[in-house]
Design a protein around this motif. Structure first.
Motif, PDB file in Angstrom:
ATOM      1  N   ALA A 121       0.865  -1.181   0.000  1.00  0.00           N
ATOM      2  CA  ALA A 121       0.000   0.000   0.000  1.00  0.00           C
ATOM      3  C   ALA A 121       0.899   1.227   0.000  1.00  0.00           C
ATOM      4  O   ALA A 121       0.718   2.158   0.781  1.00  0.00           O
ATOM      5  CB  ALA A 121      -0.913  -0.009   1.229  1.00  0.00           C
ATOM      6  N   ALA A 122       1.887   1.206  -0.914  1.00  0.00           N
ATOM      7  CA  ALA A 122       2.906   2.252  -0.925  1.00  0.00           C
ATOM      8  C   ALA A 122       2.957   3.014  -2.237  1.00  0.00           C
ATOM      9  O   ALA A 122       3.897   3.768  -2.485  1.00  0.00           O
ATOM     10  CB  ALA A 122       4.281   1.634  -0.638  1.00  0.00           C
ATOM     11  N   THR A 169       3.812   0.410   3.378  1.00  0.00           N
ATOM     12  CA  THR A 169       3.327   1.690   2.864  1.00  0.00           C
ATOM     13  C   THR A 169       4.453   2.721   2.780  1.00  0.00           C
ATOM     14  O   THR A 169       5.609   2.429   3.095  1.00  0.00           O
ATOM     15  CB  THR A 169       2.172   2.217   3.737  1.00  0.00           C
TER      16      THR A 169
END
Length: 244
Positions: free
Chosen positions: A25-26, A68
């Motif tokens: 989720a980066a 992330t």
């Protein structure tokens, strides 16, 4: 014989393999107009929360590692606390590429993790059926990914000129989670990064070292939110699914 293959052959089929879900989720969300898509609201809660709920509810997943950007560590850590999730092991900072980010997440997995399920943070509508089938298949063969047949005719073109039309019956859109033996994907990603290989997905890392990836049944609702139109569609699908 590779260690992952030895484990695969020796594994007691009555014992469920320990599976860690790594959630990248980066991303920069450039196609979402600069808004962080994983934090956008879907059905009154952030997209990422839907994703984590699905993984947290899956009996075949024992822990979750979220990867992330550094500037999102605080808000995503807070989201994880507010969500009441029971399987979040850690939230870590990713790298310069998806492959590097995923590898950092894998290295956070518990030592007993035999399987690694890599699932896009921006795929919030993944079903329990898709999760169960792909994890089971990876437990059997070492590498598996859900996929759906493509609906459109695909053209291969160069400079705007069609060169060929592939047989649609042989084309599949691959989704996530993509699930692998832990040692296999760790080694494959490290090798790809060392050699500067361009990867289109995580399966590509093991494919390039000669490993076969089995496809399982995907779901057309398991879409990845990339553009504003995807978010609108996800809202409609979420509402439709809740009425079933």
């Amino acid at each position: 014989m590779a260690e992952w293959l030895k484990r695969l052959l020796k594994r007691n089929r009555e014992q469920q393999a320990f599976c860690t879900a790594v959630v990248p989720a980066a991303g920069s969300s450039t196609r979402m107009g600069g808004q962080d898509k994983i934090l956008l609201t879907l059905g009154d809660v952030p997209v990422l929360m839907h994703t984590l709920r699905a993984l947290d509810s899956c009996p075949r997943i024992q822990e979750i590692v979220v990867v992330t950007r550094e500037d999102l560590i605080v808000p995503i850590s807070q989201l994880c606390r507010e969500g009441g999730f029971t399987k979040i092991k850690s939230v870590v900072v990713g790298g310069a590429s998806r492959a590097e980010s995923v590898l950092r997440g894998i290295r956070e997995a518990s030592e007993e993790a035999e399987l690694i399920a890599i699932h896009d943070g921006a795929r919030p509508l993944v079903s329990q059926a898709v999760l169960d089938e792909v994890i089971r298949k990876a437990e059997e063969c070492g590498a598996a990914a859900p996929a759906v047949p493509v609906k459109d005719t695909i053209k291969q073109a160069v400079g705007g000129i069609v060169e060929r039309t592939p047989d649609r019956s042989e084309l599949f859109a691959v989704q996530t989670p993509q699930v692998f033996d832990g040692a296999l994907i760790r080694g494959a990603l490290a090798k790809a990064l060392e050699e500067g290989a361009a990867l289109t997905d995580d399966c590509s890392a093991v494919e390039r070292i000669g490993m076969k990836v089995s496809l399982t049944g995907g779901d057309y609702t398991n879409l990845k939110i990339t553009t504003p139109e995807d978010l609108v569609l996800a809202e409609a699908l979420l509402e439709w699914r809740e009425k079933l």
